[in-house]
Scaffold this active site. Structure first.
Site, PDB file in Angstrom:
ATOM      1  N   CYS A  86       0.838  -1.210   0.000  1.00 48.69           N
ATOM      2  CA  CYS A  86       0.000   0.000   0.000  1.00 48.69           C
ATOM      3  C   CYS A  86       0.871   1.257   0.000  1.00 48.69           C
ATOM      4  CB  CYS A  86      -0.974  -0.048   1.183  1.00 48.69           C
ATOM      5  SG  CYS A  86      -2.347   1.102   1.013  1.00 48.69           S
ATOM      6  N   HIS A 194      -3.565  -5.537   0.991  1.00 44.51           N
ATOM      7  CA  HIS A 194      -2.908  -5.781   2.285  1.00 44.51           C
ATOM      8  C   HIS A 194      -2.877  -7.263   2.642  1.00 44.51           C
ATOM      9  CE1 HIS A 194      -2.481  -1.629   3.861  1.00 44.51           C
ATOM     10  NE2 HIS A 194      -3.509  -1.379   3.069  1.00 44.51           N
ATOM     11  N   GLU A 196      -1.096  -8.665   4.820  1.00 42.08           N
ATOM     12  CA  GLU A 196      -0.921  -8.822   6.269  1.00 42.08           C
ATOM     13  C   GLU A 196      -2.265  -8.740   7.009  1.00 42.08           C
ATOM     14  OE1 GLU A 196      -0.683  -6.100   4.698  1.00 42.08           O
ATOM     15  OE2 GLU A 196      -0.864  -4.314   5.952  1.00 42.08           O
TER      16      GLU A 196
END
Lengths: 224, 94
Positions: A86, A194, A196
């Site tokens: 990002c 994302h 994660e």
């Protein structure tokens, strides 16, 4: 055990998500403040999401001049595994470590939603454990995520197999549905979604493990 | 503090730098503004492009040097050459 540096800029806000993901995958996260001149002993580096330096001027425009970026550049030049997520992707493009640029979303709205990614190349440190054509559910959370580049850059991306991930349904107007790209060597990767935040089926998706597992695993191999 | 004679100092020029998206780069902001205009009664307005404007005082020996400095810093920091162009112009002697 692999040590993964997580760079923290003033305004980063996904560094703990990234560090938790690294821990879950069996590696040791190490926070690196943006004013550091060297990365220390790390086997890979993540530039996390957020709003580095307030995103003033343009996302990543000021962060690329943070002292740590010279060390990241040096690490990347020597084949080190670097991942920008990002805002981290935006920083890497501003720094010239990745081609192209991220501009405002086509609809001029901030997008925070699940997205389906299609793996386009497995030649990168992020997608090495995936298969081409595989669908991955990974959330997006950005305002400036529309990937753009000139025709010559696009042709070289295609020719060198540098388009790593595409959106199934292009949510932001990115050229050719591009969600993530790598450098020519494949050791530097950036993506807007994302991974994660896709570490657990209980929280929606665990598909991020395919991506980050490959990244962390490669760094672990490098540390042997 | 020793005052530096005016003759040894550069002059301050007021410089305006415009940063605009390069031709061919989609401009969703400009397009949205353009679409809103007819509803407000403004017809016949087209090719709206959104951008940024920066004003600064630049110390230099002459206008050319002031513009060169402003253009250089604009290309390095104020713009992303992948998608933006810069134009610097002298607004006045500050």
């Amino acid at each position: 055990m692999a040590r993964i540096g997580v760079v923290v800029f003033p305004g980063s806000n996904c560094e703990y998500d990234a560090a938790n993901a690294v821990s879950e995958l069996g590696a040791t996260p190490v926070f690196i403040w943006h004013s550091a001149n060297d990365l220390g002993e790390v086997d890979g580096v993540i530039l996390p999401g957020g709003f580095a330096h307030g995103d003033y001027l343009r996302p990543g425009a000021l962060a690329r001049f943070s002292p740590v970026m010279a060390a990241v550049q040096h690490f990347a030049d020597n084949g080190g595994a670097v991942l920008g997520i990002c805002n981290g992707f935006q920083v890497l493009t501003e720094a010239g470590l990745l081609p192209g640029a991220l501009q405002k979303n086509r609809g001029l709205t901030f997008l925070c939603q699940p997205s389906t990614l299609v793996v386009a190349s497995t030649r990168s440190v992020l997608t090495r454990n995936a298969t081409v054509g595989q669908h991955l559910s990974v959330p997006i959370n950005h305002f400036s995520g529309s990937y753009t580049c000139d025709d010559a850059t696009y042709e070289s991306l295609v020719a060198n197999d540098q388009i790593v991930l595409r959106y199934l349904d292009n949510p932001n107007g990115s050229r050719d549905n591009i969600a993530g790209v790598s450098n020519e060597a494949g050791n530097v990767v950036g993506l807007m979604p994302h991974p994660e935040r896709a570490m657990s089926t209980l929280l929606g998706s665990a598909d991020g493990r395919v991506l980050l597992g490959g990244f962390v695993g490669l760094a672990a191999t490098a540390s042997l | 503090m020793v005052a530096v004679p005016t003759s040894l100092r550069g002059v301050n020029y007021s410089v305006t730098v415009d940063v605009t998206l390069r031709a061919g780069i989609a401009d969703p902001e400009g397009a949205t503004i353009e679409r809103a205009l007819p509803a407000l009664g403004f017809s016949g307005v087209s090719a709206v492009r959104a951008g940024k404007s920066f004003r600064m005082n630049v110390e230099a020996d002459n206008e050319e040097a002031a513009l060169a400095k402003a253009t250089s810093l604009a290309q390095r920091l104020l713009s992303n050459p992948v998608m933006e162009d810069v134009v610097a112009r002298i607004t006045s002697e500050a």
